[in-house]
Design an enzyme around this catalytic site. Structure first.
Site, PDB file in Angstrom:
ATOM      1  N   ARG A  40     -19.909   5.348 -33.626  1.00 12.73           N
ATOM      2  CA  ARG A  40     -19.121   4.495 -32.742  1.00 12.73           C
ATOM      3  C   ARG A  40     -17.646   4.477 -33.131  1.00 12.73           C
ATOM      4  NH1 ARG A  40     -22.711  -0.817 -33.015  1.00 12.73           N
ATOM      5  NH2 ARG A  40     -22.906  -0.002 -35.141  1.00 12.73           N
ATOM      6  N   LYS A 100     -38.447   6.453 -34.293  1.00 15.45           N
ATOM      7  CA  LYS A 100     -39.424   5.444 -33.929  1.00 15.45           C
ATOM      8  C   LYS A 100     -38.815   4.052 -34.052  1.00 15.45           C
ATOM      9  CE  LYS A 100     -40.610   6.865 -37.795  1.00 15.45           C
ATOM     10  NZ  LYS A 100     -39.275   6.631 -38.361  1.00 15.45           N
ATOM     11  N   ARG A 168     -29.723  -5.711 -37.953  1.00 16.50           N
ATOM     12  CA  ARG A 168     -30.584  -5.082 -36.932  1.00 16.50           C
ATOM     13  C   ARG A 168     -32.048  -5.448 -37.095  1.00 16.50           C
ATOM     14  NH1 ARG A 168     -33.866  -1.092 -38.239  1.00 16.50           N
ATOM     15  NH2 ARG A 168     -33.704  -0.147 -40.295  1.00 16.50           N
ATOM     16  N   ASP A 181     -40.068  -2.307 -36.443  1.00 19.55           N
ATOM     17  CA  ASP A 181     -39.483  -1.503 -37.502  1.00 19.55           C
ATOM     18  C   ASP A 181     -40.517  -0.987 -38.492  1.00 19.55           C
ATOM     19  OD1 ASP A 181     -36.548  -0.862 -38.205  1.00 19.55           O
ATOM     20  OD2 ASP A 181     -37.489  -1.195 -40.144  1.00 19.55           O
TER      21      ASP A 181
END
Length: 328
Positions: A40, A100, A168, A181
């Site tokens: 980013r 994933k 996150r 996760d």
């Protein structure tokens, strides 16, 4: 790319910890050239590129996807961006390996599978466990009936992580929570051996942000078969797995999702231990499968089909709905 003998040119999208480890394993695969990375910010992309010996660095994944020299991308963004980025990559004509969990919803997973077929591009969820040599040996042993009919599976994965609603792992907007996760590993493991469950029970605790902090799962299968699975972001769990049948059991000590040891315990016989030394960090096996599938003109891996990734997503979503976890 038309030259089947040329290296496949990869782009890495995102510059976090997992991207760093996988990129180093990409360098271990002879048929791969790691050509570009995006982040980013240009500063992060440039630093990552210099650290990992990558010639091109972009400050936006869209600029990487516009690079005509890129054949395949590895997506390591937060979970909430998987569908957006993978969709854009497929439409741009790139093959895709996506971390994933595949997506956040079943509909998103189905959309990606359809796009891969429409555009004739290889697409695979990065469930690296499936391609570990000992996991492949485990699947063969079970298929050959060394345990008899498998009725019971257990698998755990958990660690204590300090609560931070902006991280996150704890942020629903980034696809946080133990199930998405960590739970994806034991759930995918159970699917691999017993298939999609006919039902499930789940119990868990929610973090203040609304994501699941930990969850215990019971997956139900025909004839009484079941899988007992646990995942946690607030407790250190042994990352072990066990498979049991009437003739014995097979144990995968820590870490079951990247095993270096497999123990076969047949009733009345001495245990037999199978060991390996991992190639790199253990991601090389799935990376070679992606290369093989692309060379073969496939859109999915026969070892981890789109249908199976979608089925795992159904189980994940059902578990999150049962415990009332927020996502998105």
């Amino acid at each position: 790319m038309t030259d089947r003998d040329a290296r496949l040119r990869w782009g890495v999208i995102a510059t976090g910890k997992i991207a760093s480890v996988v990129t180093e394993d990409l360098h271990r695969v002879d048929e791969v050239e790691v050509l570009a990375v995006s982040s980013r910010s240009q500063a992060r992309a440039t630093e990552f590129a210099e650290r990992h010996r990558i010639p091109r660095a972009y400050d936006d994944y869209r600029r990487l996807l516009a690079d005509p020299d890129i054949d395949v991308v590895y997506i390591a963004t937060p979970h909430s961006q998987h569908h957006e980025v993978a969709k854009a990559a497929l439409i741009a004509g790139k093959h895709v390996l996506c971390e994933k969990p595949f997506t956040l919803t079943v509909a998103e997973a189905e959309d990606l599978a359809a796009l891969a077929r429409i555009h004739g591009r290889f697409l695979m969820e990065a469930m690296w466990t499936r391609f570990n040599p000992l996991i492949q040996q485990l699947r063969t042993l079970v298929a050959d009936g060394v345990l008899g009919q498998v009725h019971t599976i257990s698998a755990d994965f958990g660690f204590a992580h300090r609560y931070d609603p902006t991280h996150r792992l704890w942020d629903p907007a980034q696809g946080g929570g133990a199930l998405l996760d960590l739970g994806v590993y034991p759930i995918s493991f159970a699917h691999m051996l017993l298939g999609e469950p006919i039902g499930l029970e789940a119990h868990g605790a929610l973090a203040p942000s609304g994501v699941d902090a930990d969850t215990g799962l019971l997956l139900r299968y025909p004839d009484g078969g079941h899988a007992v699975l646990r995942c946690s972001l607030r407790a250190a769990l042994d990352a072990r797995a066990g498979i049991s049948g009437p003739l014995g059991r097979i144990d995968l000590p820590e870490l079951f999702f990247r095993p270096t040891e497999l123990i076969v315990r047949i009733t009345g016989e001495e245990p037999v231990t199978h060991s390996i030394e991992l190639d790199g960090a253990g991601y090389t096996y799935q990376l070679r499968e992606v290369c093989r599938g692309i060379r073969a003109g496939e859109v999915e891996s026969p070892q981890l089909t789109h249908a199976e990734s979608i089925a795992v997503q159904r189980t994940l979503v059902a578990a999150m709905e049962t415990v009332g976890a927020r996502v998105g």
